[in-house]
Scaffold this active site. Sequence first.
Site, PDB file in Angstrom:
ATOM      1  N   GLN A 206     -23.128  -9.046  -5.487  1.00 56.13           N
ATOM      2  CA  GLN A 206     -22.171  -9.115  -6.672  1.00 56.13           C
ATOM      3  C   GLN A 206     -21.850  -7.848  -7.059  1.00 56.13           C
ATOM      4  O   GLN A 206     -21.097  -7.698  -7.951  1.00 56.13           O
ATOM      5  CB  GLN A 206     -23.141  -9.928  -7.669  1.00 56.13           C
ATOM      6  CG  GLN A 206     -23.110 -11.439  -7.438  1.00 56.13           C
ATOM      7  CD  GLN A 206     -23.939 -12.245  -8.772  1.00 56.13           C
ATOM      8  OE1 GLN A 206     -24.968 -12.288  -8.544  1.00 56.13           O
ATOM      9  NE2 GLN A 206     -23.088 -12.520  -9.440  1.00 56.13           N
TER      10      GLN A 206
ATOM     11  N   GLY B  47     -29.461 -13.600 -13.922  1.00 59.14           N
ATOM     12  CA  GLY B  47     -29.924 -13.041 -12.570  1.00 59.14           C
ATOM     13  C   GLY B  47     -28.646 -12.507 -12.054  1.00 59.14           C
ATOM     14  O   GLY B  47     -27.423 -12.286 -12.616  1.00 59.14           O
TER      15      GLY B  47
ATOM     16  N   CYS C 130     -21.680 -17.977 -13.558  1.00 57.89           N
ATOM     17  CA  CYS C 130     -21.840 -16.740 -12.487  1.00 57.89           C
ATOM     18  C   CYS C 130     -20.909 -15.735 -12.932  1.00 57.89           C
ATOM     19  O   CYS C 130     -19.702 -15.863 -13.200  1.00 57.89           O
ATOM     20  CB  CYS C 130     -21.545 -17.438 -11.200  1.00 57.89           C
ATOM     21  SG  CYS C 130     -21.612 -16.038 -10.131  1.00 57.89           S
ATOM     22  N   LEU C 131     -21.406 -14.524 -12.916  1.00 55.09           N
ATOM     23  CA  LEU C 131     -20.720 -13.344 -13.325  1.00 55.09           C
ATOM     24  C   LEU C 131     -19.742 -12.976 -12.572  1.00 55.09           C
ATOM     25  O   LEU C 131     -18.691 -12.483 -12.635  1.00 55.09           O
ATOM     26  CB  LEU C 131     -21.603 -12.026 -13.449  1.00 55.09           C
ATOM     27  CG  LEU C 131     -23.102 -12.293 -14.309  1.00 55.09           C
ATOM     28  CD1 LEU C 131     -23.547 -10.837 -14.025  1.00 55.09           C
ATOM     29  CD2 LEU C 131     -22.331 -12.032 -15.681  1.00 55.09           C
TER      30      LEU C 131
ATOM     31  N   HIS D  11     -29.886 -20.007  -7.255  1.00 56.02           N
ATOM     32  CA  HIS D  11     -28.507 -19.660  -7.583  1.00 56.02           C
ATOM     33  C   HIS D  11     -28.363 -18.251  -6.834  1.00 56.02           C
ATOM     34  O   HIS D  11     -27.351 -18.091  -6.293  1.00 56.02           O
ATOM     35  CB  HIS D  11     -28.165 -19.783  -9.188  1.00 56.02           C
ATOM     36  CG  HIS D  11     -26.763 -19.234  -9.278  1.00 56.02           C
ATOM     37  ND1 HIS D  11     -25.639 -20.026 -10.080  1.00 56.02           N
ATOM     38  CD2 HIS D  11     -26.387 -17.904  -9.332  1.00 56.02           C
ATOM     39  CE1 HIS D  11     -24.774 -19.176 -10.223  1.00 56.02           C
ATOM     40  NE2 HIS D  11     -24.979 -17.738  -9.804  1.00 56.02           N
ATOM     41  N   GLU D  12     -29.429 -17.342  -7.307  1.00 57.74           N
ATOM     42  CA  GLU D  12     -29.191 -16.213  -6.671  1.00 57.74           C
ATOM     43  C   GLU D  12     -29.351 -16.135  -5.238  1.00 57.74           C
ATOM     44  O   GLU D  12     -28.632 -15.141  -4.682  1.00 57.74           O
ATOM     45  CB  GLU D  12     -30.273 -15.260  -7.448  1.00 57.74           C
ATOM     46  CG  GLU D  12     -30.008 -15.050  -9.177  1.00 57.74           C
ATOM     47  CD  GLU D  12     -28.837 -14.615  -9.527  1.00 57.74           C
ATOM     48  OE1 GLU D  12     -27.793 -14.234  -8.724  1.00 57.74           O
ATOM     49  OE2 GLU D  12     -28.343 -15.318 -10.420  1.00 57.74           O
TER      50      GLU D  12
ATOM     51  N   HIS E 192     -26.230 -16.754  -3.322  1.00 53.18           N
ATOM     52  CA  HIS E 192     -25.231 -15.595  -3.025  1.00 53.18           C
ATOM     53  C   HIS E 192     -25.710 -14.801  -1.683  1.00 53.18           C
ATOM     54  O   HIS E 192     -24.712 -14.144  -1.128  1.00 53.18           O
ATOM     55  CB  HIS E 192     -25.578 -14.562  -4.143  1.00 53.18           C
ATOM     56  CG  HIS E 192     -24.790 -15.051  -5.425  1.00 53.18           C
ATOM     57  ND1 HIS E 192     -23.420 -15.100  -5.597  1.00 53.18           N
ATOM     58  CD2 HIS E 192     -24.972 -15.415  -6.597  1.00 53.18           C
ATOM     59  CE1 HIS E 192     -22.934 -15.428  -6.925  1.00 53.18           C
ATOM     60  NE2 HIS E 192     -24.019 -15.445  -7.645  1.00 53.18           N
TER      61      HIS E 192
HETATM   62 NI    NI Z   1     -23.977 -16.165  -9.547  1.00 43.47          NI
END
Ligand code: NI
Length: 166
Positions: free
Chosen positions: A46, A41, A84-85, A126-127, A130
């Site tokens: 991000q 995701g 996480c990216l 998680h998303e 953000h």
């Molecule tokens: Ni993340």
Amino acid sequence: MGHPILRQAAAEVEPERIRTEAFQRLLQDMRDTVEDYDGAGLAAPQVRVPLRVVLADLEGGARILINPRLTFLTRDVVRSYEGCLSVPGLRGAVDRIARIRVEALDERGRPLDMELEDFDAIVVQHECDHLDGILYVERVVPGTLTFLEEYRRYGPPPGVMDDEGG
Ligand code: NI
């Protein structure tokens, strides 16, 4: 991890913006990014866009969630290793609520209302974190944070399910 956009609350999207070309380009950019990095995701902050938009790769396919609102449907938690990216090279175990309701708008501005469990619920939580400037590393169970390389070499502790993060 140090970019200010990742640390601020993202703004609601005005529904009339959703069908604009610029907004649709953002969605395509997010899809391409998730595909390139093979993530579960991605949230708009991000890619440096402080708007309440997430892409979540769910069991039934990738879903765009705009202005998502989460309701916890249980107190039960599921523990899994997240990545996480925006925080490359790490994994850590996080406890997330096991069953949630998600209300949002989809990529065409239509209302969505879903109940999600387990892995799907984890990804969406998680998303959506953000969007509030929260990174998973702040929720990691003490003693479980590891470099990805060593996570791959030694594996997670027993009893913790494995997953890939966004
Ligand atoms: Ni993340």
